[in-house]
Design a protein around this motif. Structure first.
Motif, PDB file in Angstrom:
ATOM      1  N   LEU A  25      68.604 -17.080  30.282  1.00  0.00           N
ATOM      2  CA  LEU A  25      69.876 -17.458  30.286  1.00  0.00           C
ATOM      3  C   LEU A  25      70.664 -17.346  29.060  1.00  0.00           C
ATOM      4  O   LEU A  25      71.765 -16.824  28.904  1.00  0.00           O
ATOM      5  CB  LEU A  25      70.026 -18.916  31.164  1.00  0.00           C
ATOM      6  CG  LEU A  25      71.425 -19.206  31.440  1.00  0.00           C
ATOM      7  CD1 LEU A  25      72.264 -18.337  32.051  1.00  0.00           C
ATOM      8  CD2 LEU A  25      71.341 -20.556  32.064  1.00  0.00           C
ATOM      9  N   TRP A  26      70.161 -18.123  28.123  1.00  0.00           N
ATOM     10  CA  TRP A  26      70.827 -18.315  26.651  1.00  0.00           C
ATOM     11  C   TRP A  26      71.193 -16.779  26.292  1.00  0.00           C
ATOM     12  O   TRP A  26      72.117 -16.328  25.691  1.00  0.00           O
ATOM     13  CB  TRP A  26      69.989 -18.845  25.768  1.00  0.00           C
ATOM     14  CG  TRP A  26      70.796 -19.191  24.726  1.00  0.00           C
ATOM     15  CD1 TRP A  26      71.640 -20.289  24.351  1.00  0.00           C
ATOM     16  CD2 TRP A  26      70.800 -18.201  23.333  1.00  0.00           C
ATOM     17  NE1 TRP A  26      72.068 -19.990  23.039  1.00  0.00           N
ATOM     18  CE2 TRP A  26      71.604 -19.050  22.592  1.00  0.00           C
ATOM     19  CE3 TRP A  26      70.071 -17.079  23.024  1.00  0.00           C
ATOM     20  CZ2 TRP A  26      71.908 -18.410  21.193  1.00  0.00           C
ATOM     21  CZ3 TRP A  26      70.230 -16.669  21.956  1.00  0.00           C
ATOM     22  CH2 TRP A  26      71.262 -17.258  20.853  1.00  0.00           C
ATOM     23  N   ALA A 120      84.991 -20.361  19.084  1.00  0.00           N
ATOM     24  CA  ALA A 120      84.385 -21.926  19.521  1.00  0.00           C
ATOM     25  C   ALA A 120      83.459 -21.694  20.512  1.00  0.00           C
ATOM     26  O   ALA A 120      82.396 -22.458  20.376  1.00  0.00           O
ATOM     27  CB  ALA A 120      85.669 -22.647  20.194  1.00  0.00           C
ATOM     28  N   ALA A 121      83.738 -20.697  21.471  1.00  0.00           N
ATOM     29  CA  ALA A 121      82.462 -20.443  22.570  1.00  0.00           C
ATOM     30  C   ALA A 121      81.294 -20.017  21.899  1.00  0.00           C
ATOM     31  O   ALA A 121      80.284 -20.514  22.153  1.00  0.00           O
ATOM     32  CB  ALA A 121      82.926 -19.446  23.467  1.00  0.00           C
ATOM     33  N   CYS A 122      81.318 -19.053  20.963  1.00  0.00           N
ATOM     34  CA  CYS A 122      80.018 -18.709  20.189  1.00  0.00           C
ATOM     35  C   CYS A 122      79.513 -19.802  19.537  1.00  0.00           C
ATOM     36  O   CYS A 122      78.424 -19.846  19.541  1.00  0.00           O
ATOM     37  CB  CYS A 122      80.449 -17.432  19.259  1.00  0.00           C
ATOM     38  SG  CYS A 122      81.137 -16.051  20.019  1.00  0.00           S
ATOM     39  N   VAL A 126      75.767 -21.467  20.112  1.00  0.00           N
ATOM     40  CA  VAL A 126      74.709 -21.615  19.051  1.00  0.00           C
ATOM     41  C   VAL A 126      74.098 -23.168  19.260  1.00  0.00           C
ATOM     42  O   VAL A 126      72.996 -23.314  19.109  1.00  0.00           O
ATOM     43  CB  VAL A 126      75.373 -21.342  17.590  1.00  0.00           C
ATOM     44  CG1 VAL A 126      74.339 -21.830  16.408  1.00  0.00           C
ATOM     45  CG2 VAL A 126      75.680 -19.774  17.621  1.00  0.00           C
ATOM     46  N   TRP A 127      74.990 -23.964  19.486  1.00  0.00           N
ATOM     47  CA  TRP A 127      74.483 -25.414  19.580  1.00  0.00           C
ATOM     48  C   TRP A 127      73.524 -25.461  20.743  1.00  0.00           C
ATOM     49  O   TRP A 127      72.579 -26.435  20.721  1.00  0.00           O
ATOM     50  CB  TRP A 127      75.865 -26.203  19.615  1.00  0.00           C
ATOM     51  CG  TRP A 127      75.308 -27.687  20.205  1.00  0.00           C
ATOM     52  CD1 TRP A 127      75.289 -28.207  21.412  1.00  0.00           C
ATOM     53  CD2 TRP A 127      74.523 -28.618  19.636  1.00  0.00           C
ATOM     54  NE1 TRP A 127      75.022 -29.415  21.552  1.00  0.00           N
ATOM     55  CE2 TRP A 127      74.413 -29.763  20.325  1.00  0.00           C
ATOM     56  CE3 TRP A 127      74.025 -28.904  18.184  1.00  0.00           C
ATOM     57  CZ2 TRP A 127      73.678 -31.081  20.121  1.00  0.00           C
ATOM     58  CZ3 TRP A 127      73.409 -30.011  17.850  1.00  0.00           C
ATOM     59  CH2 TRP A 127      73.123 -31.237  18.850  1.00  0.00           C
ATOM     60  N   VAL A 128      73.998 -24.889  21.799  1.00  0.00           N
ATOM     61  CA  VAL A 128      73.148 -24.816  22.961  1.00  0.00           C
ATOM     62  C   VAL A 128      71.682 -24.306  22.792  1.00  0.00           C
ATOM     63  O   VAL A 128      70.842 -24.904  23.227  1.00  0.00           O
ATOM     64  CB  VAL A 128      74.020 -23.809  24.158  1.00  0.00           C
ATOM     65  CG1 VAL A 128      72.948 -23.738  25.500  1.00  0.00           C
ATOM     66  CG2 VAL A 128      75.209 -24.844  24.394  1.00  0.00           C
ATOM     67  N   TYR A 130      70.003 -24.513  19.956  1.00  0.00           N
ATOM     68  CA  TYR A 130      69.216 -25.911  19.479  1.00  0.00           C
ATOM     69  C   TYR A 130      68.752 -26.828  20.467  1.00  0.00           C
ATOM     70  O   TYR A 130      67.744 -27.191  20.524  1.00  0.00           O
ATOM     71  CB  TYR A 130      70.119 -26.103  18.554  1.00  0.00           C
ATOM     72  CG  TYR A 130      69.288 -27.497  17.624  1.00  0.00           C
ATOM     73  CD1 TYR A 130      68.168 -27.491  16.990  1.00  0.00           C
ATOM     74  CD2 TYR A 130      69.944 -28.783  18.015  1.00  0.00           C
ATOM     75  CE1 TYR A 130      67.728 -28.669  16.610  1.00  0.00           C
ATOM     76  CE2 TYR A 130      69.430 -30.073  17.614  1.00  0.00           C
ATOM     77  CZ  TYR A 130      68.251 -30.007  16.815  1.00  0.00           C
ATOM     78  OH  TYR A 130      67.636 -31.029  16.347  1.00  0.00           O
ATOM     79  N   ASP A 131      69.942 -27.263  21.345  1.00  0.00           N
ATOM     80  CA  ASP A 131      69.686 -28.158  22.226  1.00  0.00           C
ATOM     81  C   ASP A 131      68.755 -27.957  23.244  1.00  0.00           C
ATOM     82  O   ASP A 131      67.876 -28.811  23.556  1.00  0.00           O
ATOM     83  CB  ASP A 131      71.028 -28.655  23.031  1.00  0.00           C
ATOM     84  CG  ASP A 131      71.097 -29.845  23.663  1.00  0.00           C
ATOM     85  OD1 ASP A 131      70.608 -30.833  23.147  1.00  0.00           O
ATOM     86  OD2 ASP A 131      71.577 -29.895  24.837  1.00  0.00           O
ATOM     87  N   TRP A 132      68.698 -26.497  23.586  1.00  0.00           N
ATOM     88  CA  TRP A 132      68.020 -26.310  24.692  1.00  0.00           C
ATOM     89  C   TRP A 132      66.237 -25.998  24.129  1.00  0.00           C
ATOM     90  O   TRP A 132      65.472 -26.204  24.923  1.00  0.00           O
ATOM     91  CB  TRP A 132      68.152 -24.907  25.392  1.00  0.00           C
ATOM     92  CG  TRP A 132      69.335 -24.910  26.341  1.00  0.00           C
ATOM     93  CD1 TRP A 132      70.050 -26.227  26.572  1.00  0.00           C
ATOM     94  CD2 TRP A 132      69.699 -24.092  27.268  1.00  0.00           C
ATOM     95  NE1 TRP A 132      71.064 -25.824  27.483  1.00  0.00           N
ATOM     96  CE2 TRP A 132      70.725 -24.835  27.935  1.00  0.00           C
ATOM     97  CE3 TRP A 132      69.639 -22.773  27.348  1.00  0.00           C
ATOM     98  CZ2 TRP A 132      71.680 -23.947  28.924  1.00  0.00           C
ATOM     99  CZ3 TRP A 132      70.268 -22.098  28.266  1.00  0.00           C
ATOM    100  CH2 TRP A 132      71.305 -22.692  29.211  1.00  0.00           C
ATOM    101  N   TYR A 133      66.176 -25.645  22.911  1.00  0.00           N
ATOM    102  CA  TYR A 133      65.069 -25.626  22.124  1.00  0.00           C
ATOM    103  C   TYR A 133      64.471 -27.090  22.203  1.00  0.00           C
ATOM    104  O   TYR A 133      63.348 -27.052  22.389  1.00  0.00           O
ATOM    105  CB  TYR A 133      65.202 -24.952  20.763  1.00  0.00           C
ATOM    106  CG  TYR A 133      64.125 -25.309  19.865  1.00  0.00           C
ATOM    107  CD1 TYR A 133      62.810 -24.427  19.921  1.00  0.00           C
ATOM    108  CD2 TYR A 133      64.127 -26.301  18.831  1.00  0.00           C
ATOM    109  CE1 TYR A 133      61.601 -24.922  19.210  1.00  0.00           C
ATOM    110  CE2 TYR A 133      63.082 -26.483  17.944  1.00  0.00           C
ATOM    111  CZ  TYR A 133      61.900 -25.850  18.199  1.00  0.00           C
ATOM    112  OH  TYR A 133      60.851 -25.982  17.625  1.00  0.00           O
ATOM    113  N   ARG A 134      65.394 -27.962  21.977  1.00  0.00           N
ATOM    114  CA  ARG A 134      64.764 -29.322  21.710  1.00  0.00           C
ATOM    115  C   ARG A 134      64.377 -29.854  22.930  1.00  0.00           C
ATOM    116  O   ARG A 134      63.214 -30.601  23.073  1.00  0.00           O
ATOM    117  CB  ARG A 134      65.938 -30.243  21.122  1.00  0.00           C
ATOM    118  CG  ARG A 134      65.422 -31.759  20.815  1.00  0.00           C
ATOM    119  CD  ARG A 134      66.630 -32.397  19.947  1.00  0.00           C
ATOM    120  NE  ARG A 134      67.989 -32.287  20.592  1.00  0.00           N
ATOM    121  CZ  ARG A 134      68.924 -33.038  20.351  1.00  0.00           C
ATOM    122  NH1 ARG A 134      68.980 -33.756  19.191  1.00  0.00           N
ATOM    123  NH2 ARG A 134      70.105 -32.840  20.886  1.00  0.00           N
ATOM    124  N   VAL A 135      64.870 -29.363  23.860  1.00  0.00           N
ATOM    125  CA  VAL A 135      64.693 -29.928  25.326  1.00  0.00           C
ATOM    126  C   VAL A 135      63.348 -29.349  26.001  1.00  0.00           C
ATOM    127  O   VAL A 135      62.612 -29.915  26.474  1.00  0.00           O
ATOM    128  CB  VAL A 135      65.794 -29.891  26.266  1.00  0.00           C
ATOM    129  CG1 VAL A 135      65.513 -30.107  27.799  1.00  0.00           C
ATOM    130  CG2 VAL A 135      66.989 -30.867  25.689  1.00  0.00           C
TER     131      VAL A 135
END
Length: 479
Positions: A25-26, A120-122, A126-128, A130-135
């Motif tokens: 998805l990402w 801003a969306a890009c 990028v933050w997503v 990292y967040d999904w990797y962490r989760v």
């Protein structure tokens, strides 16, 4: 929150294969965002490569690179000047040639807003990642990096710096689309382009150069186009015009790209030298460390401005002096004279980690010095490199602007912020105050933003650190 499907002993690739939905998805959304602006993103490095090949001596054919730039320029992009045009004319009943027939100011505002929303969306995506990797994919439930990120997200001064840096970097990347006109049309070859305008009775045609003469800002009310105003030819100028009538916003947007290229290149070279020498001096200590201290003191003792003037004059006629209008020479000089300040900032943390027990254990197991420095010492000083590198980049930008103000550095007519300040210094107390004030404010804001981001990173990494930024921060990397 979904449960983790991987075990701690598996590799990242195995974890993704076991639970691929978030990664797919990402990746799908990332490819979609990339395709929207693929032409613009490829054109930037392509033009830099063409300039480099054309400047390097020898029988190099730049035709293939020029063809590449022409090819990627033909790739349609969502937020291009062609898709959302703002240049047109009023024919007595409405606007012709602008996006949806809107006024040039409104059409330009729509394009700028969409560009920053896209950036801003890009950034958010990028933050997503990292967040999904962490989760979903990280083996550990918690790492010290989580606390660093949480502290940085709550650091208001650091967030302010991040927003300023984000705005500046976006302007540099999308400079050709952000300006109400183009550098070639308005700055480099104004008499090679024409425009149509409404003279009150009919549509007339003239060259951009002639229109610029009629749109000069030279201090008087009758000869001034200020911020958010139209000139007599129906062109909208968000920041007003320069004394020659050229659009100031286009000049500043193009100048931001030059400043960012020089700053990143100089800081990148300085960081490479400083990190390498910091690890070497911390590992070997003794005579090696003392020798590097003496070398750094010698470099810091050289008069940077005098050296800059001398090398700029000596190298002006060479191929290296022609690279990117002299920007490459500036980057080399800043890197060659600025690395001691960054090295001194990294030397202390490197000496600290060299005394840790895991370094002694690695030595006892027979690991090579290079492996120890790379695996066991470098990760420890990376955070400090981000802190002082951010502050040094701000110092490099203000130094570039100062040199351009003095007529040094980047060769004219290449846009640079300091040159705009210099052009308007005679009109500071007149109706054309905007020429110097606006770029001066932007220079101050951008440098403050980089320093604020460095402060935020420092406080996030070490919440017990002093508020002082250290030697590199205070000196701006020697700038």
């Amino acid at each position: 929150m979904a449960t983790r499907t991987q075990t701690r002993s598996t590799t990242l690739r195995t974890r993704i294969a076991e639970y691929p939905q978030p990664a797919l998805l990402w990746a799908g959304v990332a490819v979609f965002l990339l395709l929207l602006e693929l032409g613009a993103l490829l054109r930037f490095p392509g033009t830099l490569l063409v300039d480099f090949v054309q400047a390097v001596p020898g029988d190099y054919d730049a035709g293939i690179f020029v063809a590449f730039v022409d090819a990627v320029s033909g790739i349609p992009t969502l937020l291009s000047r062609e898709t959302i045009p703002n240049q047109g004319y009023f024919d007595g009943s409405g606007y012709q040639g602008t996006f949806l027939g809107l006024a040039p100011a409104v059409a330009w505002g729509v394009r700028v807003t969409l560009i920053y929303l896209y950036a801003a969306a890009c950034t958010y995506w990028v933050w997503v990642a990292y967040d999904w990797y962490r989760v979903y994919y990280r083996a550990a439930d918690w790492t010290p990096r989580d606390d660093v990120v949480d502290r940085l997200r709550g650091h208001k001064w650091g967030i302010f710096g991040f927003v300023v840096v984000f705005m500046f970097v976006t302007m540099a990347i999308f400079a050709p689309a952000l300006g109400p006109t183009t550098v070639d049309r308005n700055l480099q070859d104004p008499y090679g382009h024409t425009l149509e305008y409404w003279d009150g009775d009919s549509v007339q045609e003239t060259t951009v150069g002639a229109a610029n003469i009629g749109a000069q800002s030279v201090g008087s009310e009758g000869s001034n186009v200020g911020p958010m105003e139209y000139d007599d030819f129906g062109r909208f100028h968000p920041f007003g015009t320069l004394p020659g009538g050229k659009d100031l916003f286009t000049f500043i947007a193009a100048g931001s790209r030059i400043s960012l290229i020089i700053g990143l290149l100089s800081v990148g070279l300085s960081a490479g030298v400083a990190v390498s020498l910091a690890l070497i001096s911390a590992y070997y200590k003794g005579a090696v460390d003392l020798g590097l201290v003496l070398v750094s003191d010698s470099v810091m003792g050289m008069p940077q401005l005098l050296l800059l003037i001398m090398l700029t004059v000596v190298l002006a006629g060479t191929w290296i002096g022609k690279l990117y209008s002299g920007a490459f020479v500036l980057a080399l000089i800043f890197a060659g004279t600025g690395w001691p300040y960054l090295w001194r900032s990294l030397r202390g943390p490197a000496l600290q980690v060299s005394e840790r027990e895991w370094v002694d254990a690695a030595k006892s197991f027979g690991q090579t010095p290079g492996s120890i420095m790379r695996k066991h010492m470098l990760p420890y000083i990376t955070g400090y490199l981000l802190i002082y590198g951010s502050m040094t980049l701000g110092g490099a930008i203000i130094a570039i602007a100062g040199l351009s103000f003095l007529g040094l550095g980047v060769d004219p007519p290449t846009p640079e912020w300091g040159r705009a300040v210099n052009a308007g210094q005679d009109y500071v107390d007149t109706a054309s105050w905007h020429i110097s004030l606006i770029p001066g404010i932007l220079i101050t804001l951008v440098v403050t933003g980089f320093n604020a981001l460095g402060d935020g990173i420092r406080d996030a990494i070490d919440p017990e650190s002093d508020s002082a930024a250290g030697e590199a921060g205070s000196r701006g990397g020697g700038a």
